[in-house]
Motif scaffolding. Structure first.
Motif, short mmCIF file in Angstrom:
data_model
loop_
_atom_site.label_atom_id
_atom_site.label_comp_id
_atom_site.label_asym_id
_atom_site.label_seq_id
_atom_site.Cartn_x
_atom_site.Cartn_y
_atom_site.Cartn_z
N ILE A 189 24.92 -60.67 10.81
CA ILE A 189 26.22 -60.42 10.14
C ILE A 189 26.19 -61.00 8.64
O ILE A 189 26.53 -60.57 7.71
CB ILE A 189 27.57 -61.09 10.94
N GLN A 190 25.62 -62.20 8.64
CA GLN A 190 25.32 -63.02 7.39
C GLN A 190 24.69 -61.96 6.26
O GLN A 190 25.00 -61.95 5.12
CB GLN A 190 24.69 -64.41 7.71
N ILE A 193 26.53 -58.98 5.27
CA ILE A 193 27.78 -59.46 4.21
C ILE A 193 27.04 -59.35 2.87
O ILE A 193 27.62 -58.76 1.97
CB ILE A 193 28.42 -60.81 4.31
N MET A 196 26.03 -55.96 1.60
CA MET A 196 27.30 -55.32 0.96
C MET A 196 27.70 -55.59 -0.12
O MET A 196 28.01 -54.82 -1.09
CB MET A 196 28.48 -55.54 2.15
N LEU A 197 27.80 -57.13 -0.46
CA LEU A 197 28.13 -57.58 -1.74
C LEU A 197 27.06 -57.05 -2.98
O LEU A 197 27.35 -56.88 -3.96
CB LEU A 197 28.13 -59.12 -1.68
N TYR A 219 35.38 -61.26 -4.17
CA TYR A 219 35.15 -61.47 -2.82
C TYR A 219 36.25 -62.41 -2.39
O TYR A 219 36.96 -62.29 -1.19
CB TYR A 219 33.71 -62.30 -3.02
N ILE A 336 30.99 -54.95 10.02
CA ILE A 336 30.68 -55.27 8.60
C ILE A 336 29.17 -54.14 8.40
O ILE A 336 29.15 -53.58 7.18
CB ILE A 336 29.76 -56.67 8.36
N ALA A 340 29.27 -51.65 5.32
CA ALA A 340 28.15 -51.72 4.35
C ALA A 340 27.48 -50.25 4.15
O ALA A 340 27.30 -50.19 2.97
CB ALA A 340 26.96 -52.65 4.77
N ALA A 394 34.51 -56.80 1.51
CA ALA A 394 33.75 -57.86 1.90
C ALA A 394 34.46 -59.07 2.19
O ALA A 394 34.29 -59.80 3.21
CB ALA A 394 32.13 -57.90 1.12
N PHE A 397 36.55 -59.13 5.31
CA PHE A 397 35.83 -59.43 6.45
C PHE A 397 35.23 -60.57 6.53
O PHE A 397 35.58 -61.19 7.69
CB PHE A 397 34.48 -58.34 6.24
N PHE A 398 35.05 -61.33 5.62
CA PHE A 398 34.62 -62.81 5.48
C PHE A 398 35.74 -63.59 6.24
O PHE A 398 35.75 -64.30 7.16
CB PHE A 398 34.36 -63.06 4.16
N ARG A 401 36.33 -63.06 9.76
CA ARG A 401 35.14 -63.22 10.62
C ARG A 401 35.38 -65.03 10.98
O ARG A 401 34.82 -65.51 11.78
CB ARG A 401 33.80 -63.15 10.12
#
Lengths: 512, 302
Positions: A189-190, A193, A196-197, A219, A336, A340, A394, A397-398, A401
């Motif tokens: 996941i990390q 992310i 995607m960023l 973000y 994610i 992405a 993103a 989502f952060f 999460r």
């Protein structure tokens, strides 16, 4: 420069002979040099007097590593294959190291790393194709196609997506429900992310050539939009997600207006300031954002309305599974991953649309754009807005999460980190950015795994503390060897006969 | 004498000041529809400044630049439009634009005035084909539903993009660069880059094409090819050309009308044959200060 680089490469047997000789020679030099340093060590004995100790295994490890590296360097022509082989070599060495030095006997870890390393080393040989140099190829059109054929490329990306879909299940099967959490969450996941960023920022920096040092602001806008809407108005994640994107895009346009006329350093400074402004507003507007304390108990993600709880109406019960917190993590991973991939496909599609071509043209030459009737104001604003929108997705989502956000997650370091991923990957290259995210974020996580280094450097040694040092060094080396990132060539968006990669030195870097 | 009977571009009392420097001083001239009009003059005469004013890269200090895109515009219509605050109006024969009021990208997109640059400005890192597709940005943008429909994959974008490729191929054929369509524009030799820049401007279907020193740096053979190309643009494509050029072979062979500038002021205006023998022009070019000497030179020539 090894002999194999010559256009007339020697016959295979002769070459193998040559490579083995070179490898033996390198190993001998390694032994000669490492004998006084590695093989002989002085350590205090019981009487606290220095006594000579021998560490033959260290010396031979160094010799084998250096000899093998030399072997690959002579046998392989392309830098890509060499990189693969060396990575495999290090992976194998890491596997042996954990077993031999650190005494970790878990056959899954040791066997897995060694097998992966050996596979990578073997894969390097078929992957060894002549160096792809589009620049020289373009001048001599007689040479065959210089790029991967499009079918091979699409097969590769399909395989990559398949591997990503299988990843959490494979981890679950391999490490079990508790052990896989680290792999799916910290690595999967990390990294995704940041992929995607990176892809979102790639639109602004890589395609449109506008240097943005405050990307983390979007973000943050996305994260706070979800957190506030969900906690104050009880809106679900799926409603908040597009709203967060729209909100971030709105702020992207707001940032876009003042910076329209700015270039280079000035543009970078204003975007940097914008990121700081958002950070300060989030810290100080306590009525709205709860300041440093942040927003707590943000509603967690649900499976399209079904919560991941142990109760009667929870996900596990409804699907007849034994409750486990890993279900939510796996769902977050797929979420994610989907976000992405949407970013990626949207970007790839945009590149083939007039707007994407206008972005790239803007990066190449803004004045020529205006002479061709392109409204550069709108073009820049759409780049900022779309880049920001993906940042906003993103961000929300952060928030879903973590379940908790505060301004400290959105500092300049994050912006710098994302920008480093884009630059390291190669501006404008989707696959390069993904690779860079894996290396940078995955690398940071992997430092935590290097416990066996404590055997070498003592119990106080914490490799994570050296993170910035290592990445600083890696960045310097990258800028020396590959100043335009992992994937430095540009893939044309359209072609008549064949898709020829454009050499990096021709591609503009924008005005920032 | 089409610049008198059917003028396309009216430059009237154009003045451009940069601080204390008067780059263009009260310049008036017309360019005829279907003509090749050459703007010549010694270095620093203000030719490129005039170009930048016409194409909107500079806002003129004073003056009017009226562009009768579709047909001869009556003076009364232009005068009426000038009274309003509008950029664009209609006359009996079609649209009129006041270029000095328009931003640069609208001049190229709506008034259909295209240009090339003295120092070539191609998109170096994009392929030859991509350069020509970017030039068709506005119609393609519309076909892609301002990106929305194109992103969803619906609408006429695919078909319009194919048309755009066909148009690009047409122009690549004209400039003999079809074989290099997939190469980076920055990889082309200098002469090819010059021609590609002209083809890129032509992909916008301009009514008026402004060329800033198209023959600079070309060898005699390439210059001859360029002459053929420019005549083709005028005769087959019905594009009017306005060119700045120092190469007198180009100017005298192909232009229908020559305007001579010196220190920002017009010193002569007429057919090439008349310009060639104009004593003021010769004086400006040869740097003769004395009026009598200039006349003597002119007398020798004729």
């Amino acid at each position: 420069m090894p002999a194999g680089r010559d256009t007339s490469s020697p016959p295979a047997a002769h070459r193998l002979n040559h490579a083995l000789r070179e490898a033996g020679f390198a190993a001998l030099i390694a032994i000669g040099l490492s004998f006084p340093i590695l093989a002989l060590g002085a350590e205090p004995d019981i009487n606290n007097q220095l006594a000579l100790q021998t560490r033959w295994s260290w010396m031979f490890t160094a010799a084998v590593l250096i000899g093998s590296a030399r072997f690959f360097a002579v046998m392989l022509d392309s830098s890509r294959a060499r990189l693969l082989a060396i990575a495999g070599l290090l992976c194998t060495a890491f596997g042996f190291g954990t077993w031999y030095f650190a005494g970790i006997a878990d056959p899954k870890i040791v066997g897995g790393t060694i097998a992966a390393g050996v596979l990578a080393m073997l894969a390097a040989f078929p992957a060894d194709k002549p160096e792809k140099n589009a620049h020289s190829a373009a001048k001599t059109p007689a040479r065959p196609a210089t790029n991967l054929s499009s079918t091979a490329a699409s097969l590769f990306s399909a395989a990559g997506i398949g591997a990503l879909i299988a990843f959490p299940l494979a981890m679950l099967w391999w490490f079990g429900s508790a052990g896989s959490l680290k792999w799916i969450n910290n690595y999967g996941i990390q990294i995704l992310i940041f992929v995607m960023l990176g892809w979102g920022l790639n639109i602004v920096v890589g395609l449109a050539g506008l240097l943005d040092l405050g990307y983390v602001a979007f973000y943050a806008v996305g994260a706070y939009t979800y957190a506030l809407l969900a906690t104050q108005f009880d809106l679900s994640f799926w409603i908040c997600l597009p709203l967060a994107g729209i909100m971030a895009a709105f702020w992207g346009i707001l940032l876009g207006f003042p910076v329209l006329r700015l270039r280079g350093d000035y543009l970078a400074l204003v975007t940097l300031a914008f990121g700081e402004i958002i950070h300060l507003v989030l810290t100080n507007w306590s009525d709205l954002t709860n300041g440093e304390a942040g927003i707590l108990s943000i509603p967690r993600v649900t499976f399209f309305g079904i919560p991941f709880t142990a109760g009667e109406d929870g996900f596990a019960h409804l699907f007849g599974l034994q409750f486990s917190p890993i279900h939510r993590t796996i769902f977050l991973f797929y979420l994610i991953l989907a976000l992405a991939l949407i970013t990626n496909f949207a970007t790839l599609r945009l590149r083939r649309l007039p707007i994407g071509r206008a972005w790239e043209a803007l990066r190449e030459d803004e004045i020529a754009c205006r002479s061709l009737g392109i409204n550069t104001t709108n073009t820049k604003l759409t780049a900022f807005a779309l880049g920001a929108m993906f940042g906003g997705f993103a961000g929300s989502f952060f928030a879903v999460r973590q379940g908790f956000i505060n301004p400290n997650s959105f500092t300049f370091m994050e912006s710098a980190w994302i920008l480093a991923i884009v630059v390291l990957g190669g501006m404008g290259s989707q696959i390069g950015v993904a690779l860079a995210a894996i290396v940078m974020v995955g690398g940071t996580e992997a430092l935590r795994e290097l416990d066996f280094l404590k055997q070498l450097f003592g119990q106080d040694f914490n490799p994570v503390q050296y993170r910035m040092l290592i990445f600083g060094l890696a960045m310097v080396l990258m800028m020396i060897w590959r100043p335009r990132g992992f994937v430095s060539t540009r893939t044309p968006s359209i072609f008549l006969k064949e898709r020829k990669a454009v050499a990096a030195d021709l591609v503009g870097e924008g005005h920032g | 004498m089409r610049w008198q009977s059917d003028p396309l571009l009216h430059v009237e009392h154009l003045t451009m000041r940069f601080g204390g420097i008067l780059a263009v001083n009260d310049l008036s001239f017309t360019a005829g529809r279907g003509d090749i009009t050459a703007l010549i003059g010694p270095n620093g005469a203000g030719k490129t400044t005039v170009f930048n004013c016409i194409t909107g890269f500079y806002k003129p200090t004073e003056g009017r630049i009226a562009f009768a895109r579709d047909g001869r515009a009556a003076d009364a219509d232009v005068a009426a439009l000038t009274q309003t605050s509008k950029r664009h109006g209609r006359s009996a024969s079609g649209d009129i634009y006041l270029l000095e009021r328009m931003p640069d990208f609208e001049i190229s997109a709506q008034a259909k005035v295209a240009r090339t640059f003295q120092n070539i400005r191609l998109f170096q890192g994009m392929t030859v084909l991509e350069n020509l597709i970017v030039a068709q940005h506005n119609p393609l943008m519309q076909a892609s539903g301002w990106t929305l429909l194109g992103l969803l994959g619906v609408g006429p974008y695919r078909a319009r993009e194919r048309d755009a490729i066909e148009k690009a191929k047409f122009w690549l054929n004209k400039i003999n660069l079809l074989e290099r369509a997939d190469d980076a524009a920055g990889d082309l030799p200098y002469g090819d880059q010059r021609r590609l820049e002209i083809a890129r401007a032509m992909c916008m279907d301009p009514v008026l094409l402004c060329l800033d020193e198209p023959a600079a740096g070309l060898n005699p053979r390439e210059t001859a090819d360029l002459n053929t190309l420019l005549c083709m643009l005028r005769d087959e494509q019905n594009t009017s050309l306005l060119l700045i050029e120092h190469d007198m072979n180009v100017v005298m062979q192909i232009s229908d009308h020559v305007v001579v500038l010196d220190y920002g002021t017009k010193i002569a205006d007429g057919a090439p044959a008349a310009i060639r023998s104009d004593p003021k022009v010769i004086a400006a070019y040869l740097g003769v200060a004395d009026e009598e000497e200039a006349q003597a030179v002119a007398g020798d020539r004729t």
